[in-house]
Scaffold this active site. Structure first.
Site, PDB file in Angstrom:
ATOM      1  N   SER A 139       0.839  -1.194   0.000  1.00  5.59           N
ATOM      2  CA  SER A 139       0.000   0.000   0.000  1.00  5.59           C
ATOM      3  C   SER A 139       0.875   1.245   0.000  1.00  5.59           C
ATOM      4  O   SER A 139       1.998   1.227   0.531  1.00  5.59           O
ATOM      5  CB  SER A 139      -0.895   0.011   1.241  1.00  5.59           C
ATOM      6  OG  SER A 139      -1.597   1.235   1.348  1.00  5.59           O
ATOM      7  N   TYR A 149      -1.274  -0.524  10.457  1.00  5.31           N
ATOM      8  CA  TYR A 149      -1.483  -0.954   9.069  1.00  5.31           C
ATOM      9  C   TYR A 149      -0.305  -0.491   8.211  1.00  5.31           C
ATOM     10  O   TYR A 149       0.270  -1.268   7.446  1.00  5.31           O
ATOM     11  CB  TYR A 149      -2.793  -0.387   8.527  1.00  5.31           C
ATOM     12  CG  TYR A 149      -3.088  -0.818   7.105  1.00  5.31           C
ATOM     13  CD1 TYR A 149      -3.711  -2.037   6.846  1.00  5.31           C
ATOM     14  CD2 TYR A 149      -2.746  -0.010   6.015  1.00  5.31           C
ATOM     15  CE1 TYR A 149      -3.970  -2.448   5.541  1.00  5.31           C
ATOM     16  CE2 TYR A 149      -3.003  -0.401   4.714  1.00  5.31           C
ATOM     17  CZ  TYR A 149      -3.617  -1.620   4.483  1.00  5.31           C
ATOM     18  OH  TYR A 149      -3.859  -2.022   3.184  1.00  5.31           O
TER      19      TYR A 149
END
Length: 253
Positions: A139, A149
């Site tokens: 990501s 995350y």
């Protein structure tokens, strides 16, 4: 003979787009996800449309025993997997202390532990054969200070970059795909609306995957689809982390 790709998180979003595009290119598939019913629906669609062989493996990658069944499939020398797409994942909407430690651990198990173990299982046979590849779906968040995350995806980036250089001489290419906001079920499952980020930041999943496969064929180590996210990554290298932390609420509403 047709090449075989194993895709995790293959029934929706980026994983489903990979399955469709790889099937259209003639790849046989091994599809991995938790929902066996959805897996069988996707398998039937791809078999009918593209006349490829599709195997399904229902597995929750956060469960070590179920993860082990996928590892076993990757180490099967008689049914080699030529491309592993580590795509399965999820995010947590709340900030670190608003989640339980168990929730954080579950996310880490899927985003990091599963990627490590499946890559380890795949790399052995690939290196022995002298060919193969892995695409790890990371990501753009990996370049930003946005909690656990981002930290997990930063690990994926670092691991992929190292593995790409480590195993290139043995015929195996490893690439990290770093998308930004993408029009899939991912944010819906988090309870995050499309209005949480400006419209121009949302990517079309089919375009993203097409660009990723093109970058993979070019042997790129990182694939950052779209001009806007290439610019975002460039900016993160110039702006102090303290300033970037002010944008933590983006994509959480």
């Amino acid at each position: 003979m047709s090449e075989t790709a194993l895709i995790t998180g293959a029934t929706a979003g980026i994983g489903l787009a990979f399955a469709r595009q790889l099937a259209a290119q003639g790849h046989d598939l091994v599809l991995v996800a938790r929902d066996k019913g959805r897996l069988e629906e996707v398998a039937a669609e791809l078999t009918t449309t593209h006349r490829v062989q599709v195997e399904v493996l229902a597995a929750d990658l956060g469960d070590r025993a179920q993860l082990g069944t996928v590892e076993e499939r990757l180490t099967d020398m008689e049914r080699p997997v030529d491309l592993l797409v580590n795509n399965a994942g999820f995010g947590l909407k709340q900030r670190f202390l608003d989640n339980t430690a168990d929730q954080e651990q579950e996310m880490l198990d899927v985003l990091v532990v599963a990627v490590l173990r499946l890559s380890h299982a795949a790399l052995g046979p690939m290196a022995a054969r002298g060919r193969g590849g892995i695409i790890n779906v990371s990501s753009v968040a990996a370049f930003l200070p946005r909690g656990t995350y981002s930290a997990a995806k930063a690990w994926v980036n670092s691991f992929s970059e190292w593995a790409s250089h480590e195993y290139a001489e043995r015929g195996v290419h490893v690439m990290a795909l770093c998308p930004g906001f993408t029009k899939t079920e991912f944010h819906e499952r988090m309870g995050v609306s499309r209005g949480s980020a400006p419209g121009f930041m949302w990517l079309e999943v089919d375009d993203l995957v097409a660009a990723a496969l093109k970058d993979y064929r070019k042997k790129k180590v990182f694939s950052i689809p779209s001009a806007q996210y290439k610019a975002v990554v460039g900016v993160t290298r110039a702006i102090p982390k303290g300033v970037l932390q002010r944008f933590q609420s983006l994509g959480r509403k």
